[in-house]
Design an enzyme around this catalytic site. Structure first.
Site, PDB file in Angstrom:
ATOM      1  N   HIS A 155      -9.397  -5.852  11.162  1.00 41.93           N
ATOM      2  CA  HIS A 155     -10.061  -5.597   9.880  1.00 41.93           C
ATOM      3  C   HIS A 155     -11.443  -4.997  10.063  1.00 41.93           C
ATOM      4  CE1 HIS A 155      -7.000  -8.630   8.981  1.00 41.93           C
ATOM      5  NE2 HIS A 155      -6.921  -8.044   7.808  1.00 41.93           N
ATOM      6  N   GLU A 202       0.820  -1.216   0.000  1.00 41.69           N
ATOM      7  CA  GLU A 202       0.000   0.000   0.000  1.00 41.69           C
ATOM      8  C   GLU A 202       0.851   1.263   0.000  1.00 41.69           C
ATOM      9  OE1 GLU A 202      -2.859  -3.036   0.617  1.00 41.69           O
ATOM     10  OE2 GLU A 202      -0.907  -2.721   1.545  1.00 41.69           O
TER      11      GLU A 202
END
Length: 335
Positions: free
Chosen positions: A134, A65
């Site tokens: 998450h 990322e």
């Protein structure tokens, strides 16, 4: 004249339509992220786009990322218009330096000479059974930061109109989608299906008119608020439900006008309570002209103040449910 055609469209298809139309409209637009190309997207949001537009416009990235968000920000600085997909916004934490220090602050720090027209998008908030790392809402994190715009769609119409507006905007925009909404169908008007349909960033929508209490929410909880309003309506309580749509800049005027009418305020969000979106709304109402119209303290409904548990029964108790919203409204109205 015949009634306007209304069709059922899932949030997934609405986002796909928006990406397809904007890739076609402007050759500077490109999509990059993990599995967005050959695999058609981890959630199939980019289905068919790689086949149609090819390797230059739809780009599979390594699992890095920080790397691909940085490449995207650099591309935006030279006036391309990247759409950077995070497979989930939890992974944007790997790239938060790029989002905030590189994207959000550059226009100001360059005295306006370098714009960064980039979109960061992907699923935000709690999914199902994926535990604490998450399952968090980033609305307050990114909404905190000047230089960014932050949108949080609920319906298919929101998703399409806000994503298109975000891609066309010359500022960095964070688009917080919701994984649990991707497969949900919503009615979409003929107007919303047109290629020129955009929803202005920074404008909330009143989803249901009411006179007794104002409920403000964003993303998936808007649906819970609509369900709660239907339940309360049977008991003679008429809720005005506001879909915030944009977290930053926040449309406090629409909330104020509603509070002036209903004299009561409840905020609902999936994120944590401390320094949250609801906290900001309450503070803004407190500081503004609508405060004098409140007949009771505002009530916040939020996610529980804990890292998200894995067990389903605990997870359900951590996320605001319809019954929690009904309870909060009754508390606000003292009934």
């Amino acid at each position: 004249s015949p009634p306007a055609a209304v069709s059922q469209v899932t949030v997934r298809d609405a986002l796909n339509q928006a990406l397809d139309e904007e890739l076609e409209r402007d050759e500077r637009v490109f999509l990059l992220g993990e599995e967005v190309a050959q695999y058609d997207g981890a959630y199939k949001i980019s289905r068919g786009l790689w086949k149609k537009y090819g390797d230059k416009r739809v780009i599979d990235t390594p699992i890095s990322e920080m790397g691909f968000a940085g490449i995207a920000v650099g591309a935006a600085m030279v006036w391309l218009r990247p759409v950077c997909e995070f497979m989930t916004f939890n992974f944007s934490m790997q790239a938060i330096d790029q989002v905030i220090n590189s994207a959000a602050k550059t226009c100001y720090m360059s005295a306006g000479s370098i714009a960064v027209p980039i979109v960061f998008r992907g699923p935000n908030g709690a999914s199902a059974g994926v535990a604490a790392q998450h399952s968090q809402c980033f609305a307050a994190w990114y909404g905190h930061c000047p230089g960014l715009k932050v949108v949080s769609p609920w319906s298919a119409e929101d998703a399409k109109g806000l994503l298109k507006a975000s891609i066309r905007d010359d500022n960095p925009v964070v688009v917080l989608e919701n994984e649990l909404l991707y497969g949900v169908p919503f009615e979409m008007s003929e107007q919303a299906q047109s290629k020129e349909f955009v929803i202005p960033i920074g404008k909330a929508k009143i989803e249901r008119q009411g006179t007794h209490v104002t409920i403000v929410a964003h993303s998936r909880p808007v649906g819970h608020c609509m369900e709660a309003a239907a339940v309360l309506s049977k008991e003679g309580v008429e809720c005005e439900v506001i879909n915030l749509r944009t977290i930053r800049p926040m449309d406090i005027e629409t909330v104020e006008a509603s509070v002036v009418k209903t004299n009561h305020l409840v905020t609902v969000e999936g994120g944590w309570p401390q320094f949250g979106v609801g906290a900001e709304i309450c503070a803004r109402i407190m500081e503004g002209p609508a405060f004098n119209y409140l007949d009771a303290p505002a009530v916040r409904v939020t996610g529980a103040d804990v890292p998200m548990p894995y067990a389903k029964i605990l997870e359900d108790n951590c996320i605001p449910q319809v019954k929690d919203i009904v309870f909060a409204v009754k508390k606000a109205l003292n009934i």
